[in-house]
Structure formats: C-alpha cells, structure tokens
Scaffold this motif. Structure first.
Motif, PDB file in Angstrom:
ATOM      1  N   TYR A 219       0.845  -1.190   0.000  1.00 37.46           N
ATOM      2  CA  TYR A 219       0.000   0.000   0.000  1.00 37.46           C
ATOM      3  C   TYR A 219       0.888   1.251   0.000  1.00 37.46           C
ATOM      4  N   PRO A 220       0.507   2.285  -0.747  1.00 36.27           N
ATOM      5  CA  PRO A 220       1.315   3.514  -0.755  1.00 36.27           C
ATOM      6  C   PRO A 220       1.183   4.298   0.551  1.00 36.27           C
ATOM      7  N   VAL A 221       2.245   4.987   0.905  1.00 35.39           N
ATOM      8  CA  VAL A 221       2.246   5.867   2.075  1.00 35.39           C
ATOM      9  C   VAL A 221       2.751   7.242   1.653  1.00 35.39           C
ATOM     10  N   ARG A 222       2.325   8.250   2.397  1.00 38.60           N
ATOM     11  CA  ARG A 222       2.784   9.620   2.176  1.00 38.60           C
ATOM     12  C   ARG A 222       3.358  10.163   3.470  1.00 38.60           C
ATOM     13  N   LEU A 223       4.501  10.825   3.331  1.00 39.30           N
ATOM     14  CA  LEU A 223       5.170  11.403   4.492  1.00 39.30           C
ATOM     15  C   LEU A 223       5.213  12.914   4.366  1.00 39.30           C
ATOM     16  N   SER A 224       5.005  13.595   5.472  1.00 34.54           N
ATOM     17  CA  SER A 224       5.205  15.040   5.545  1.00 34.54           C
ATOM     18  C   SER A 224       5.892  15.350   6.863  1.00 34.54           C
ATOM     19  N   VAL A 238       4.461   0.424   1.900  1.00 34.05           N
ATOM     20  CA  VAL A 238       4.510  -0.456   3.073  1.00 34.05           C
ATOM     21  C   VAL A 238       5.278  -1.724   2.690  1.00 34.05           C
ATOM     22  N   THR A 239       6.342  -2.017   3.427  1.00 33.31           N
ATOM     23  CA  THR A 239       7.200  -3.156   3.090  1.00 33.31           C
ATOM     24  C   THR A 239       7.272  -4.212   4.183  1.00 33.31           C
ATOM     25  N   GLN A 255       6.338  -0.929   8.898  1.00 36.88           N
ATOM     26  CA  GLN A 255       7.508  -0.276   8.302  1.00 36.88           C
ATOM     27  C   GLN A 255       7.252  -0.037   6.818  1.00 36.88           C
ATOM     28  N   ALA A 256       7.589   1.169   6.378  1.00 43.77           N
ATOM     29  CA  ALA A 256       7.502   1.525   4.961  1.00 43.77           C
ATOM     30  C   ALA A 256       8.885   1.946   4.478  1.00 43.77           C
ATOM     31  N   THR A 257       9.123   1.763   3.193  1.00 43.60           N
ATOM     32  CA  THR A 257      10.393   2.145   2.577  1.00 43.60           C
ATOM     33  C   THR A 257      10.146   3.317   1.648  1.00 43.60           C
ATOM     34  N   VAL A 258      11.008   4.335   1.769  1.00 41.81           N
ATOM     35  CA  VAL A 258      10.818   5.588   1.037  1.00 41.81           C
ATOM     36  C   VAL A 258      12.103   5.936   0.312  1.00 41.81           C
ATOM     37  N   ALA A 259      11.984   6.310  -0.974  1.00 42.87           N
ATOM     38  CA  ALA A 259      13.153   6.781  -1.721  1.00 42.87           C
ATOM     39  C   ALA A 259      13.610   8.117  -1.144  1.00 42.87           C
ATOM     40  N   ASN A 260      14.937   8.301  -1.068  1.00 40.76           N
ATOM     41  CA  ASN A 260      15.490   9.503  -0.437  1.00 40.76           C
ATOM     42  C   ASN A 260      16.754   9.939  -1.170  1.00 40.76           C
ATOM     43  N   GLY A 261      16.601  10.136  -2.478  1.00 43.83           N
ATOM     44  CA  GLY A 261      17.767  10.442  -3.301  1.00 43.83           C
ATOM     45  C   GLY A 261      18.474  11.722  -2.914  1.00 43.83           C
ATOM     46  N   ASP A 262      17.728  12.752  -2.500  1.00 41.65           N
ATOM     47  CA  ASP A 262      18.363  14.019  -2.121  1.00 41.65           C
ATOM     48  C   ASP A 262      18.747  14.063  -0.648  1.00 41.65           C
ATOM     49  N   VAL A 273       2.621  10.285   8.889  1.00 38.19           N
ATOM     50  CA  VAL A 273       2.463   9.196   7.924  1.00 38.19           C
ATOM     51  C   VAL A 273       0.982   9.014   7.596  1.00 38.19           C
ATOM     52  N   ALA A 274       0.695   8.842   6.323  1.00 34.55           N
ATOM     53  CA  ALA A 274      -0.670   8.523   5.891  1.00 34.55           C
ATOM     54  C   ALA A 274      -0.606   7.337   4.942  1.00 34.55           C
ATOM     55  N   VAL A 275      -1.226   6.230   5.339  1.00 36.98           N
ATOM     56  CA  VAL A 275      -1.331   5.056   4.470  1.00 36.98           C
ATOM     57  C   VAL A 275      -2.579   5.227   3.608  1.00 36.98           C
ATOM     58  N   VAL A 276      -2.415   5.195   2.288  1.00 37.46           N
ATOM     59  CA  VAL A 276      -3.523   5.413   1.359  1.00 37.46           C
ATOM     60  C   VAL A 276      -4.219   4.081   1.083  1.00 37.46           C
TER      61      VAL A 276
END
Length: 375
Positions: A219-224, A238-239, A255-262, A273-276
């Motif tokens: 499931y997708p998650v959003r972080l702010s 969600v992983t 636990q969720a995994t998030v790309a963090n290239g910068d 955290v918001a699980v969609v």
C-alpha cells in the motif's frame, strides 16, 4: 425670620433634586424601552453550500525515520591513529579506508611470517621430491607439510591483526561528525564516526490493532514533516508488518520504505504518515471556518428566510458533530444535509435569529490541499 428663610431654601433644594431625579428615571426608562424594541442592523456574511465529496481513505500515524543500514563505526582493538582518510559529512563506498591505526610492529612481524611461509614451502617441495625417490621417510614429508600450514596460519593471524587496525566502511553511505583525532590512542569499542545509508530510508510507525485489517503490504504511504520544504510530500510503500501486537498498547508496528535520493530525510526525524487505502469514502463537507467551536458542542449557522412575506435572511444556530478535517474543509458526521447553506466566515459575531445580508464577493477560496505562501 431667619429660620423661615432657611426652611424655604431647604424645601426648594429638595424640590429641585426631586425633579432632577424624576427626569433621570424617566430618561433611563425610555432608553431601556428603546433598547428592547430596537433591532440591530443586518450582519454581512459569506456563505457556503454543504456538499458531498469523496475523500481518500487514509490511516494516519506518527512515524520515525530509520536508516536501512546505520552504525557508529568503532575501533576493534586499542591503538594509535596514524591516518584519518575521510572528511566529516562525506559519502563513502563499501571498503573505503576511514582510519588507520599504527601497524608498524605487525608489518614487521608479517614480513618475518611470510619468509617463514616461503621457507616452509621450499622445504615441502624438496621433501616431496625426495619422497618420490624414497630418500626420506613419509613422516618427514608430513612434518614439512604441517610446518607450511603452521607458517601460513601465523601469517594469516598477523594479517587479521592488521585488518582490525585498518578501519574501513562496512557499507556505502553518508558519514557524520569525526569523533577522533590524528595521533589519538583509541580503545576497543571507542566511537569513530557515524555511518548511515540514507537512500532508501525506513519509516516506522504504529497503528491500533483494529486498523490492522485495513493495511496490506505494497500500500502507498505519504510522508510530511516540518523538516521538509513547505508543501512537500514524500511517497513510499509499506514493506513490512510485524507479526505480533504490542501487549501493552495493543498497537502493531509497520515499516515503509521511502526513496530519499536528495537525502532530505534523516534517521531519527519525526514525520506524519498517511497510508492510502484503495477505496475512497463519501463525506459531507463545509469549510472549517464555518464551525463555531465550543466545549459543550460545535455548531454552524444556517441561512433561512426571515419569515412569511419577508425577503430578508436570518441565521439559525444548528449543532453538528464533526468528523475528519482536511485542508480548509471539515467533514460533518451529523446535523447537516447536502445542499444546506451555512455562514462560512465570521460566525463568532452571530447569534441565533439574527438578520443577515449575504455578500460572497469577499468569500475566501477553500481548498482541500491549501499551500499558504507564508507557511
């Protein structure tokens, strides 16, 4: 004569005071009657029509970021630092040299051990040739072979000691602040520098056990976070879901995994955290500014006709039950119906039954995802 004059003066004063008091009482009485019969001028208001919307179904929580791999690099053995090969805050790759301890004694011992290995190898080769011609006994060949293995083991032991004093990055990542200095003697287990792999990054959060059936892997998650630029939302997936529920809080760890290239996200940061969830939910919404908040109950002001034969408008206070709030809007669980018109701003100035005039030219624009310029 004097007594009569005094009495006449007193009587005159009493009459004047009585007349003044009577006039004042009459004036106050008239003002009270006017106030009871007076009607205040209509209040100018803006309005909004309650409407149905479909909101994303979300499970919200508070999370904490954690590096996929993160360690504090420490010394394995006691020794003096002879070289520091990294810059604080720099990126390193797996195997890059970080710190070199003094290995002068081990280097000398290694040369001696390697010479012993070479001698034992030559001896073994010679013994093998002589064994083929039956010049030496088989036991001599076995002794030569064992001596070579012992010499090799001794050399490997010294190489291991050198490797322990040659401190390298166990994985690629971002280094932190240097905690040691050149020439310093560091002890076993002493911290040298923090090393964190930041891309990707984990976010760990807890949800109540009754929400567990709603969440699935993928499931997708959003972080702010206030640590991100205003308005920026980072997405992930969600992983992992813990197989057990905490017996004290009845929460389950996700636990969720998030790309963090910068590398804007850092381990230890607090995030929202918001699980969609896959299904949207229907809600009745009005602007949050339309609600008159109170400890006993929240309410709104409905626009209604002033009465039969009147073209004016009045307000009626209506108590409501609020649901979730998103952006400029708030969901109404009960107390309103779709299409009813409510006062959208300035509700704190109104009272039940007050006359109003509608003017929506100055009504603000309400958004589900506002982005204030000064945020």
């Amino acid at each position: 004569m004097k007594l009569k004059a005094v009495l006449f003066s007193i009587a005159g004063i009493v009459v004047v005071v009585g007349l003044l008091a009577g006039a004042k009482v009459l004036q106050i009485s008239t003002m009270i009657k006017q106030k009871k019969t007076a009607t205040p001028p209509p209040e100018v208001v803006t309005t909004f029509q309650a409407k149905q919307q479909r909101w994303e179904s979300l499970v919200t929580a508070v999370g904490s970021l954690e590096a996929v791999q993160g360690v504090t690099v420490t010394a394995e053995v006691t020794g003096k630092i002879t070289a520091i090969a990294f810059e604080p805050g720099s990126r390193v790759k797996t195997g890059d040299l970080l710190v070199q301890q003094d290995i002068a004694a081990e280097t000398a011992q290694l040369r001696s051990a390697e010479a012993a290995v070479e001698l034992a190898r030559i001896t073994l080769v010679r013994a093998k040739k002589m064994l083929a011609t039956k010049v030496v006994a088989e036991s001599n060949y076995d002794n030569a072979e064992a001596s070579l293995k012992q010499a090799q083991a001794q050399a490997d032991n010294i190489r291991a000691a050198i490797a322990k004093k040659t401190i390298r990055a166990p994985f690629g990542g971002r280094l932190g602040i240097r905690l040691v200095n050149l020439g310093q003697i560091i002890k076993e287990g002493q911290a040298i520098v923090s090393l964190q792999a930041l891309d990707p990054i984990y976010v760990n959060f807890l949800v109540p056990q009754q929400q567990l059936p709603l969440i699935r892997l993928g499931y997708p998650v959003r972080l702010s976070s206030d640590g991100l630029p205003p308005g920026r939302v980072v997405e992930g997936t969600v992983t992992a879901i813990n197989p057990d529920v905490d017996a004290t809080s009845r929460n389950i760890r996700i636990q969720a995994t998030v790309a963090n290239g910068d590398e804007a996200l850092r381990p230890g940061m607090f995030v929202q955290v918001a699980v969609v969830l896959p299904e949207n939910i229907p809600v009745l919404t009005i602007p949050a500014t339309a609600v008159l908040y109170a400890p006993y109950s929240d309410s709104v002001f409905l626009i209604e006709a002033a009465g039969e034969g009147s073209t004016g408008k009045m307000v009626r206070q209506q108590f409501v039950r609020l649901g979730e709030r998103r952006g400029d809007f708030v969901a109404i669980s009960s107390g309103l119906k779709p299409g009813q018109t409510v006062v959208s701003t300035g509700v704190f100035k109104l009272r039940n039954g007050q006359s109003v005039v509608i003017d929506n030219t100055l009504s603000p624009e309400f958004k589900l995802a506002p982005q204030p310029e000064d945020s």
